[in-house]
Motif scaffolding. Structure first.
Motif, mmCIF file in Angstrom:
data_model
loop_
_atom_site.group_PDB
_atom_site.id
_atom_site.type_symbol
_atom_site.label_atom_id
_atom_site.label_comp_id
_atom_site.label_asym_id
_atom_site.label_seq_id
_atom_site.Cartn_x
_atom_site.Cartn_y
_atom_site.Cartn_z
ATOM 1 N N LEU A 18 0.831 -1.206 0.000
ATOM 2 C CA LEU A 18 0.000 0.000 0.000
ATOM 3 C C LEU A 18 0.865 1.256 0.000
ATOM 4 C CD1 LEU A 18 -2.693 -1.114 2.617
ATOM 5 C CD2 LEU A 18 -2.964 -0.967 0.117
ATOM 6 N N LEU A 19 1.919 1.243 0.793
ATOM 7 C CA LEU A 19 2.817 2.380 0.859
ATOM 8 C C LEU A 19 3.464 2.643 -0.498
ATOM 9 C CD1 LEU A 19 4.012 4.497 2.769
ATOM 10 C CD2 LEU A 19 5.824 2.873 3.306
ATOM 11 N N ASP A 20 3.899 1.581 -1.171
ATOM 12 C CA ASP A 20 4.487 1.739 -2.503
ATOM 13 C C ASP A 20 3.471 2.296 -3.502
ATOM 14 O OD1 ASP A 20 7.137 1.150 -2.163
ATOM 15 O OD2 ASP A 20 7.052 -0.811 -3.135
ATOM 16 N N ALA A 87 13.775 -5.139 15.589
ATOM 17 C CA ALA A 87 13.635 -3.990 14.691
ATOM 18 C C ALA A 87 14.705 -4.032 13.606
ATOM 19 C CB ALA A 87 13.711 -2.689 15.475
ATOM 20 N N ARG A 88 15.905 -4.473 13.953
ATOM 21 C CA ARG A 88 16.965 -4.587 12.955
ATOM 22 C C ARG A 88 16.620 -5.668 11.928
ATOM 23 N NH1 ARG A 88 22.140 -2.622 13.381
ATOM 24 N NH2 ARG A 88 22.317 -0.978 14.908
ATOM 25 N N THR A 89 16.007 -6.749 12.371
ATOM 26 C CA THR A 89 15.577 -7.800 11.452
ATOM 27 C C THR A 89 14.527 -7.250 10.489
ATOM 28 O OG1 THR A 89 16.049 -9.520 13.070
ATOM 29 C CG2 THR A 89 14.508 -10.090 11.302
ATOM 30 N N LEU A 90 13.590 -6.463 11.002
ATOM 31 C CA LEU A 90 12.571 -5.858 10.144
ATOM 32 C C LEU A 90 13.194 -4.892 9.148
ATOM 33 C CD1 LEU A 90 9.758 -5.222 12.743
ATOM 34 C CD2 LEU A 90 9.785 -6.931 10.935
ATOM 35 N N LEU A 91 14.189 -4.123 9.597
ATOM 36 C CA LEU A 91 14.874 -3.217 8.690
ATOM 37 C C LEU A 91 15.574 -4.009 7.588
ATOM 38 C CD1 LEU A 91 15.496 -0.280 8.080
ATOM 39 C CD2 LEU A 91 17.482 -0.463 9.575
ATOM 40 N N ALA A 92 16.161 -5.134 7.951
ATOM 41 C CA ALA A 92 16.807 -5.993 6.947
ATOM 42 C C ALA A 92 15.766 -6.498 5.943
ATOM 43 C CB ALA A 92 17.523 -7.149 7.620
ATOM 44 N N GLU A 93 14.550 -6.801 6.408
ATOM 45 C CA GLU A 93 13.486 -7.236 5.504
ATOM 46 C C GLU A 93 13.096 -6.115 4.534
ATOM 47 O OE1 GLU A 93 10.212 -8.822 7.754
ATOM 48 O OE2 GLU A 93 11.529 -10.238 8.786
ATOM 49 N N LEU A 94 13.059 -4.883 5.042
ATOM 50 C CA LEU A 94 12.750 -3.749 4.166
ATOM 51 C C LEU A 94 13.829 -3.585 3.100
ATOM 52 C CD1 LEU A 94 11.546 -1.119 6.787
ATOM 53 C CD2 LEU A 94 10.148 -2.502 5.254
ATOM 54 N N LEU A 95 15.072 -3.753 3.499
ATOM 55 C CA LEU A 95 16.166 -3.651 2.538
ATOM 56 C C LEU A 95 16.095 -4.790 1.528
ATOM 57 C CD1 LEU A 95 19.077 -2.570 4.890
ATOM 58 C CD2 LEU A 95 17.708 -1.145 3.346
ATOM 59 N N ARG A 97 13.375 -6.086 0.460
ATOM 60 C CA ARG A 97 12.313 -5.688 -0.475
ATOM 61 C C ARG A 97 12.865 -4.737 -1.535
ATOM 62 N NH1 ARG A 97 6.705 -5.455 -0.730
ATOM 63 N NH2 ARG A 97 5.871 -3.573 -1.672
ATOM 64 N N GLU A 98 13.712 -3.808 -1.110
ATOM 65 C CA GLU A 98 14.314 -2.881 -2.068
ATOM 66 C C GLU A 98 15.236 -3.637 -3.025
ATOM 67 O OE1 GLU A 98 13.379 0.116 -2.580
ATOM 68 O OE2 GLU A 98 12.207 0.446 -0.768
ATOM 69 N N LEU A 165 17.979 4.917 -2.951
ATOM 70 C CA LEU A 165 18.380 4.438 -1.630
ATOM 71 C C LEU A 165 19.742 5.025 -1.307
ATOM 72 C CD1 LEU A 165 17.587 0.629 -2.006
ATOM 73 C CD2 LEU A 165 16.124 2.402 -1.062
ATOM 74 N N ALA A 166 19.928 5.435 -0.082
ATOM 75 C CA ALA A 166 21.236 5.927 0.354
ATOM 76 C C ALA A 166 21.500 5.369 1.748
ATOM 77 C CB ALA A 166 21.257 7.449 0.376
ATOM 78 N N PHE A 167 22.666 4.826 1.949
ATOM 79 C CA PHE A 167 23.045 4.269 3.240
ATOM 80 C C PHE A 167 24.318 4.945 3.704
ATOM 81 C CE2 PHE A 167 21.096 0.914 0.745
ATOM 82 C CZ PHE A 167 20.096 0.470 1.590
ATOM 83 N N GLY A 168 24.418 5.199 4.957
ATOM 84 C CA GLY A 168 25.660 5.682 5.543
ATOM 85 C C GLY A 168 25.743 5.134 6.948
ATOM 86 N N TYR A 169 26.671 4.256 7.182
ATOM 87 C CA TYR A 169 26.808 3.663 8.516
ATOM 88 C C TYR A 169 28.271 3.313 8.747
ATOM 89 C CZ TYR A 169 26.474 -0.486 5.585
ATOM 90 O OH TYR A 169 26.661 -1.410 4.585
#
Length: 176
Positions: A18-20, A87-95, A97-98, A165-169
């Motif tokens: 839905l968000l997409d 939450a980190r696992t969920l973030l990994a799932e979002l990544l 998806r990308e 997408l942009a990552f900085g860590y």
């Protein structure tokens, strides 16, 4: 707003879909979105309210009529702290998806030459302080804010939705 709960709100695949749709195709109602995704309008409406609760979408004012119109809202989510593995696992799932979206792009027949030439992937290894990394993030956010959103009605006819997408860590320190 608590970013951990916001990341968890994105864990449901229907919410991401839905968000997409709102992000790339523009404002819509729960009923119209339900038809697109093959769900009931009640389920779609529930998930839209959850996305709104966490600031990813918002109700449009001034549309009139009985139905509620929803639109995408830009919202930055901070990377969850190391202690919150769920939450980190969920973030990994979002990544993931990308990454799937990138796979779909790479699998489709070659786009027009101008699009193929414009698409990019960049990876840089930098040595920065935390303040410099925050400055880089701000510069990227500023640049992106100056560009047209995917659902802009005033886009030229040849404009297409584009994912950025942009990552900085920081790299983990030795021995950590």
């Amino acid at each position: 707003m608590d970013d951990v709960h916001a990341v968890r709100a994105l864990a449901h695949p229907l919410r991401l879909e839905l968000l997409d749709l709102l992000r790339f195709e523009g404002p819509s109602t729960a009923t119209l979105l339900a038809r697109r995704v093959g769900e009931s309008s009640g389920a779609t409406s529930y998930h839209l309210r959850q996305l709104a609760r966490h600031g990813f979408i918002e109700e449009m004012s001034g549309r009139g009529g009985r139905e509620r119109w929803w639109q995408h809202r830009e919202r930055r989510v901070a990377v969850p702290r190391a202690g919150d593995s769920s939450a980190r696992t969920l973030l990994a799932e979002l990544l993931s998806r990308e990454a799937h979206a990138l796979d779909r792009y790479l699998a489709e027949p070659s786009p027009a030459a101008d699009w193929e030439e414009a698409a990019f992937f960049q990876s840089r290894a930098l040595r920065l302080t935390a303040a410099e990394l925050a400055e880089l993030r701000g510069a990227i956010e500023s640049l992106l804010a100056s560009l047209r959103l995917a659902d802009a009605g005033d886009a030229p006819a040849d404009a297409r939705p584009v994912r950025v997408l942009a990552f900085g860590y920081p790299r983990p320190l030795e021995g950590s």
